[in-house]
Motif scaffolding. Structure first.
Motif, PDB file in Angstrom:
ATOM      1  N   THR A 177       0.781  -1.391   0.150  1.00  0.00           N
ATOM      2  CA  THR A 177      -0.415   0.274  -0.305  1.00  0.00           C
ATOM      3  C   THR A 177       0.844   1.538   0.097  1.00  0.00           C
ATOM      4  O   THR A 177       1.867   1.180   0.936  1.00  0.00           O
ATOM      5  CB  THR A 177      -1.207   0.035   0.876  1.00  0.00           C
ATOM      6  OG1 THR A 177      -1.816  -0.632   0.902  1.00  0.00           O
ATOM      7  CG2 THR A 177      -2.067   0.985   1.363  1.00  0.00           C
ATOM      8  N   ARG A 207      -2.555  -1.487  -3.473  1.00  0.00           N
ATOM      9  CA  ARG A 207      -3.378  -0.433  -3.658  1.00  0.00           C
ATOM     10  C   ARG A 207      -2.730   0.239  -2.993  1.00  0.00           C
ATOM     11  O   ARG A 207      -1.777   1.440  -2.937  1.00  0.00           O
ATOM     12  CB  ARG A 207      -3.799  -0.972  -1.918  1.00  0.00           C
ATOM     13  CG  ARG A 207      -5.053  -0.059  -1.443  1.00  0.00           C
ATOM     14  CD  ARG A 207      -5.330  -1.194   0.257  1.00  0.00           C
ATOM     15  NE  ARG A 207      -6.067   0.128   0.488  1.00  0.00           N
ATOM     16  CZ  ARG A 207      -6.851   0.219   1.441  1.00  0.00           C
ATOM     17  NH1 ARG A 207      -6.295  -0.816   3.207  1.00  0.00           N
ATOM     18  NH2 ARG A 207      -7.635   0.996   2.474  1.00  0.00           N
ATOM     19  N   ILE A 209      -4.013   5.259  -1.893  1.00  0.00           N
ATOM     20  CA  ILE A 209      -4.755   5.520  -1.245  1.00  0.00           C
ATOM     21  C   ILE A 209      -3.911   7.381  -0.965  1.00  0.00           C
ATOM     22  O   ILE A 209      -3.400   7.086  -0.881  1.00  0.00           O
ATOM     23  CB  ILE A 209      -5.037   5.529   0.439  1.00  0.00           C
ATOM     24  CG1 ILE A 209      -4.952   3.777   1.068  1.00  0.00           C
ATOM     25  CG2 ILE A 209      -5.686   5.968   1.300  1.00  0.00           C
ATOM     26  CD1 ILE A 209      -4.760   3.232   1.746  1.00  0.00           C
ATOM     27  N   PRO A 220     -13.007  13.597  -4.047  1.00  0.00           N
ATOM     28  CA  PRO A 220     -14.206  12.356  -3.422  1.00  0.00           C
ATOM     29  C   PRO A 220     -15.012  12.580  -4.387  1.00  0.00           C
ATOM     30  O   PRO A 220     -15.564  12.069  -4.823  1.00  0.00           O
ATOM     31  CB  PRO A 220     -13.702  12.857  -2.098  1.00  0.00           C
ATOM     32  CG  PRO A 220     -12.862  13.107  -1.648  1.00  0.00           C
ATOM     33  CD  PRO A 220     -12.324  13.803  -2.809  1.00  0.00           C
ATOM     34  N   GLN A 224     -16.853  10.307  -7.284  1.00  0.00           N
ATOM     35  CA  GLN A 224     -18.541   9.850  -6.902  1.00  0.00           C
ATOM     36  C   GLN A 224     -18.879   9.885  -8.471  1.00  0.00           C
ATOM     37  O   GLN A 224     -19.702   9.222  -8.366  1.00  0.00           O
ATOM     38  CB  GLN A 224     -18.498  10.390  -5.996  1.00  0.00           C
ATOM     39  CG  GLN A 224     -20.474  10.085  -5.383  1.00  0.00           C
ATOM     40  CD  GLN A 224     -20.694  10.648  -4.138  1.00  0.00           C
ATOM     41  OE1 GLN A 224     -20.037  12.107  -3.847  1.00  0.00           O
ATOM     42  NE2 GLN A 224     -22.045  10.087  -3.602  1.00  0.00           N
ATOM     43  N   ASP A 259      -7.358   3.641  -5.353  1.00  0.00           N
ATOM     44  CA  ASP A 259      -8.090   2.436  -5.117  1.00  0.00           C
ATOM     45  C   ASP A 259      -9.160   3.610  -4.134  1.00  0.00           C
ATOM     46  O   ASP A 259     -10.843   3.144  -4.163  1.00  0.00           O
ATOM     47  CB  ASP A 259      -7.783   1.580  -3.967  1.00  0.00           C
ATOM     48  CG  ASP A 259      -6.586   0.616  -5.080  1.00  0.00           C
ATOM     49  OD1 ASP A 259      -7.735  -0.328  -4.777  1.00  0.00           O
ATOM     50  OD2 ASP A 259      -5.789   0.858  -5.006  1.00  0.00           O
ATOM     51  N   GLU A 260      -8.974   4.557  -3.179  1.00  0.00           N
ATOM     52  CA  GLU A 260      -9.129   5.340  -2.308  1.00  0.00           C
ATOM     53  C   GLU A 260      -8.848   6.746  -2.310  1.00  0.00           C
ATOM     54  O   GLU A 260      -7.355   6.645  -2.550  1.00  0.00           O
ATOM     55  CB  GLU A 260      -9.751   4.735  -1.451  1.00  0.00           C
ATOM     56  CG  GLU A 260     -10.075   5.506   0.071  1.00  0.00           C
ATOM     57  CD  GLU A 260     -10.547   4.402   1.117  1.00  0.00           C
ATOM     58  OE1 GLU A 260     -11.296   4.848   2.130  1.00  0.00           O
ATOM     59  OE2 GLU A 260      -9.927   3.939   1.478  1.00  0.00           O
ATOM     60  N   VAL A 262      -9.304   9.950   0.480  1.00  0.00           N
ATOM     61  CA  VAL A 262      -9.309   9.846   1.852  1.00  0.00           C
ATOM     62  C   VAL A 262      -9.868  11.162   2.294  1.00  0.00           C
ATOM     63  O   VAL A 262      -8.722  12.492   1.436  1.00  0.00           O
ATOM     64  CB  VAL A 262      -9.317   9.918   3.148  1.00  0.00           C
ATOM     65  CG1 VAL A 262      -9.727   7.752   3.062  1.00  0.00           C
ATOM     66  CG2 VAL A 262      -7.904   9.388   3.132  1.00  0.00           C
ATOM     67  N   GLN A 299      -8.070   6.067   9.310  1.00  0.00           N
ATOM     68  CA  GLN A 299      -8.151   5.603   7.451  1.00  0.00           C
ATOM     69  C   GLN A 299      -7.851   4.772   7.031  1.00  0.00           C
ATOM     70  O   GLN A 299      -7.747   4.416   6.433  1.00  0.00           O
ATOM     71  CB  GLN A 299      -8.880   7.022   7.232  1.00  0.00           C
ATOM     72  CG  GLN A 299      -9.346   7.736   7.477  1.00  0.00           C
ATOM     73  CD  GLN A 299      -9.483   8.888   7.325  1.00  0.00           C
ATOM     74  OE1 GLN A 299     -10.701   8.752   6.166  1.00  0.00           O
ATOM     75  NE2 GLN A 299      -9.043  10.279   7.086  1.00  0.00           N
ATOM     76  N   SER A 303      -3.310  -2.866   5.526  1.00  0.00           N
ATOM     77  CA  SER A 303      -2.923  -2.599   4.851  1.00  0.00           C
ATOM     78  C   SER A 303      -1.839  -3.046   3.821  1.00  0.00           C
ATOM     79  O   SER A 303      -1.408  -3.105   3.058  1.00  0.00           O
ATOM     80  CB  SER A 303      -2.725  -1.447   4.447  1.00  0.00           C
ATOM     81  OG  SER A 303      -2.483  -0.360   5.466  1.00  0.00           O
TER      82      SER A 303
END
Length: 411
Positions: A177, A207, A209, A220, A224, A259-260, A262, A299, A303
């Motif tokens: 990660t 991964r 982040i 974000p 979305q 992947d994400e 935050v 968060q 990982s």
């Protein structure tokens, strides 16, 4: 075979690495037992805060400028930045013998302003947000013919930033990660793409982040909705990643392989800076601590082998002083209390004695009869005290209550 990703190819990243190596240092990779305990896996810190010019930005800037034609070099370059991109462009221009003009916000941190000028660039202060200097730089380029060097939305810039990903893989081959601060997305797009393409050849996946400041977080919302969105930014200590709109190419890359994403608040970042100072002995700027803030706030968990990128270290000492105070307050180690006391001799001494008995330390006191909430027979006492964390704060409050007082935490 590597999955097709928009933007630079693995070959582009490898070639950029050769160019960037002419000026960039191999920055250290430190491990953190404290953060590993929070994550439940090994955590490494990629200290790009110790890079030349104080951030990773030198990579993308040098890769872009080194590929300009002789005719383009003769026209000079122009850029806009709150600091790190400015220094990267100014340094790269000096190394390559190119005239550089840099637009910066009026309130830019003094060390960043001085460093940019010392690298030989002409600095023009304009506006109070990053967006205003960006517009001014674009207008300057159109009027003068200077080549505009974007801070993140260009394939050459992304390829230069991605060299950091290849370096990380050399230092931590078993990485699972990576956590990357995101402003416009140049670093995240470059690192994610370089690692994705390199590891795909080995049949592995990583991964990724991304982390944005809560006051400037267009990603974000954009991810979305599936299209780039602009947000109204609010003031944040993480000025280095305070961008209202994702880069066009950056967004396409990040949408396909990150992947994400935050978000972290200013208090989260302040706590992370304090962790880095106390636990890792590292001085990092607020934007550069965003990845660690994501860990501190819980968060990132389970990982696997994790690398958090410390993207920059250019922090004004005056800002550092305020951020440390904020970090102490956010960690309940610096607390403001308000207590209403009977207006008679000895009460102030009694309160100080009780706090001392609870092993806390009073650092500031304001004692007044003119508080708005005080009765005619009372005085208002406002105190700042040093404690050792939330549990210690509760012990101090309990000690005061046991003695008949009603202390309130003043936010």
């Amino acid at each position: 075979m590597a999955t097709a990703v928009p933007g630079p190819t693995l070959h582009d990243f490898e070639e950029a690495r050769v160019r960037v190596a002419r000026v960039a240092q191999l920055t250290p990779m430190e491990s953190s037992r404290y953060l590993a305990d929070l994550v439940g896996a090994p955590v490494h810190l990629k200290c790009e805060s110790l890079q030349r010019t104080g951030s990773y930005k030198i990579r993308g800037a040098y890769n872009r400028l080194s590929q300009l034609s002789p005719e383009e070099r003769a026209r000079g370059v122009v850029a806009a930045s709150a600091g790190n991109h400015a220094q990267g462009v100014a340094f790269a221009a000096r190394e390559l013998g190119i005239k550089a003009t840099i637009f910066m916000p009026v309130g830019v941190a003094l060390p960043k302003l001085q460093a940019t000028r010392q690298y030989g660039a002409e600095v023009i202060l304009r506006g109070h947000t990053v967006e205003e200097p960006l517009r001014a730089a674009a207008e300057f380029a159109q009027a003068t013919g200077a080549v505009l060097i974007p801070p993140f939305d260009h394939a050459d810039v992304i390829a230069g930033q991605g060299t950091l990903g290849l370096e990380i893989l050399d230092q931590v081959p078993d990485i699972e990660t990576v956590i990357v601060p995101i402003g416009g997305g140049g670093l995240a797009a470059g690192v994610a793409s370089a690692l994705h393409q390199k590891l795909a050849l080995q049949g592995r996946r990583i991964r990724v982040i991304g982390v944005q400041a809560a006051g400037a977080a267009p990603y974000p919302l954009s991810l979305q909705s599936g299209v780039r969105q602009s947000v109204v930014t609010s003031p944040t200590i993480a000025d280095g990643i305070a961008v209202a709109t994702p880069g066009e190419l950056n967004f396409e890359i990040i949408r396909s392989i990150v992947d994400e994403v935050v978000t972290v608040t200013d208090d989260d970042i302040a706590r992370a800076l304090l962790v880095l100072l106390e636990r890792a002995k590292l001085v990092v700027e607020p934007a550069g601590a965003a990845a660690v803030a994501a860990i501190v706030t819980g968060q990132v968990v389970n990982s696997g082998v994790t690398v958090a990128i410390l993207s920059g270290g250019n922090i004004d000492p005056q800002v550092m002083e305020r951020v440390i105070s904020r970090g102490l307050a956010a960690s309940d180690r610096y607390v403001k209390l308000r207590v209403m006391l009977p207006d008679r001799p000895g009460q102030l001494a009694r309160i100080a004695e009780l706090i001392s008995e609870a092993n806390a330390n009073v650092v500031e006191v304001m004692h007044t009869r003119h508080g708005r909430n005080a009765l005619i027979s009372e005085v208002e006492l406002d105190m700042s005290i040093e404690t050792r964390g939330p549990e210690h704060v509760q012990r101090v409050l309990e000690r005061l209550r046991e003695a008949g007082y009603d202390p309130r935490i003043d936010s």
